[in-house]
Design a protein around this motif. Structure first.
Motif, short mmCIF file in Angstrom:
data_model
loop_
_atom_site.label_atom_id
_atom_site.label_comp_id
_atom_site.label_asym_id
_atom_site.label_seq_id
_atom_site.Cartn_x
_atom_site.Cartn_y
_atom_site.Cartn_z
N PHE A 90 0.82 -1.34 -0.19
CA PHE A 90 0.05 0.02 -0.07
C PHE A 90 0.99 1.19 -0.12
N PHE A 91 2.08 1.22 0.72
CA PHE A 91 2.95 2.28 0.76
C PHE A 91 3.83 2.66 -0.33
N GLN A 92 3.96 1.59 -1.39
CA GLN A 92 4.86 1.68 -2.28
C GLN A 92 4.40 2.83 -3.44
N ASN A 93 5.31 3.58 -3.97
CA ASN A 93 5.07 4.52 -4.85
C ASN A 93 5.44 3.96 -6.30
N ASN A 94 4.19 3.29 -6.78
CA ASN A 94 4.52 2.76 -8.08
C ASN A 94 3.67 3.41 -9.17
N ASN A 95 2.96 4.49 -9.01
CA ASN A 95 2.01 5.49 -9.56
C ASN A 95 1.00 4.57 -10.44
N ALA A 96 0.73 3.63 -10.13
CA ALA A 96 -0.21 2.68 -10.76
C ALA A 96 -1.67 3.29 -10.34
N GLY A 97 -2.02 3.71 -9.39
CA GLY A 97 -3.29 4.00 -9.08
C GLY A 97 -3.42 5.58 -9.27
N ILE A 98 -2.60 6.40 -9.56
CA ILE A 98 -2.72 7.67 -9.88
C ILE A 98 -3.52 8.19 -11.10
N LEU A 99 -4.71 9.05 -10.80
CA LEU A 99 -5.47 9.54 -11.97
C LEU A 99 -4.86 10.61 -12.26
N LEU A 100 -4.96 10.66 -13.65
CA LEU A 100 -4.32 11.93 -14.55
C LEU A 100 -5.21 13.12 -14.57
N ALA A 101 -4.90 14.25 -14.34
CA ALA A 101 -5.54 15.49 -14.39
C ALA A 101 -6.15 15.82 -15.59
N PRO A 102 -7.46 16.23 -15.68
CA PRO A 102 -8.02 16.35 -16.94
C PRO A 102 -7.32 17.43 -17.61
N SER A 103 -7.56 17.58 -19.00
CA SER A 103 -6.86 18.98 -19.66
C SER A 103 -7.58 20.01 -19.46
N ILE A 104 -7.24 21.13 -19.71
CA ILE A 104 -7.84 22.44 -19.54
C ILE A 104 -9.01 22.48 -20.56
N GLU A 105 -8.89 21.87 -21.75
CA GLU A 105 -10.08 22.07 -22.67
C GLU A 105 -11.11 21.25 -22.16
N ARG A 106 -11.02 20.09 -21.32
CA ARG A 106 -12.08 19.51 -20.79
C ARG A 106 -12.85 20.24 -19.56
N ILE A 107 -12.05 20.81 -18.74
CA ILE A 107 -12.54 21.37 -17.64
C ILE A 107 -13.37 22.54 -18.15
N ALA A 109 -3.02 22.60 -42.29
CA ALA A 109 -3.42 21.62 -43.03
C ALA A 109 -4.76 20.81 -43.02
N SER A 110 -5.57 21.84 -42.47
CA SER A 110 -6.93 21.59 -42.47
C SER A 110 -7.23 20.05 -41.64
N THR A 111 -6.54 19.83 -40.65
CA THR A 111 -6.68 18.69 -39.83
C THR A 111 -7.15 18.77 -38.43
N LEU A 112 -7.59 17.76 -37.92
CA LEU A 112 -7.99 17.84 -36.58
C LEU A 112 -7.06 17.07 -35.53
N CYS A 113 -7.12 17.37 -34.18
CA CYS A 113 -6.31 16.54 -33.27
C CYS A 113 -7.18 16.82 -32.03
N SER A 114 -6.67 16.17 -30.87
CA SER A 114 -6.80 16.19 -29.54
C SER A 114 -8.57 16.16 -29.47
N HIS A 115 -9.25 15.17 -30.12
CA HIS A 115 -10.58 15.04 -29.91
C HIS A 115 -10.92 14.88 -28.73
N HIS A 116 -12.28 15.20 -28.24
CA HIS A 116 -13.03 14.62 -27.30
C HIS A 116 -13.69 13.76 -27.50
N GLU A 117 -13.95 12.31 -26.69
CA GLU A 117 -14.44 11.09 -27.11
C GLU A 117 -15.85 11.40 -27.42
#
Length: 100
Positions: free
Chosen positions: A25-42, A61-69
């Motif tokens: 429980f006290f190991q720092n393996n970063n497996a249970g860490i949630l990533l912070a949401p992006s500023i766009e999502r907030i 280039a008239s292309t899209l990236c960083s799509h919301h699901e």
């Protein structure tokens, strides 16, 4: 501040037995860490009234990236659109002038 503190206290803490029974429980393996949401999502979730999606447009280039699901379910896509024209074709003809 010259006071010396013993490395091993005379009386063991009452929860030490519980802590020692779960050493992982006290190991720092970063497996249970949630990533912070992006500023766009907030920002999108603050100002949206209902379902929404966003994506970034690379105008050169008239292309899209960083799509919301949500873009997949709202438009019935099976994969994220890569070109701006794919989304423009979904705009109702009466709304095209407003969008532009």
């Amino acid at each position: 501040m010259d006071k010396k503190y013993p490395a091993h206290p005379k009386k063991q803490h009452s929860l030490a037995k519980v802590w020692n029974s779960y050493p992982d429980f006290f190991q720092n393996n970063n497996a249970g860490i949630l990533l912070a949401p992006s500023i766009e999502r907030i920002i999108g979730e603050i100002f949206a009234r209902g379902q929404f999606y966003y994506c970034r447009i690379k105008f050169a280039a008239s292309t899209l990236c960083s799509h919301h699901e949500n873009i997949l379910s709202m438009h019935g896509f099976h994969k994220y659109p890569t070109h701006l024209k794919e989304v423009i074709h979904l705009i109702h003809p009466d709304d095209l002038e407003f969008v532009m």
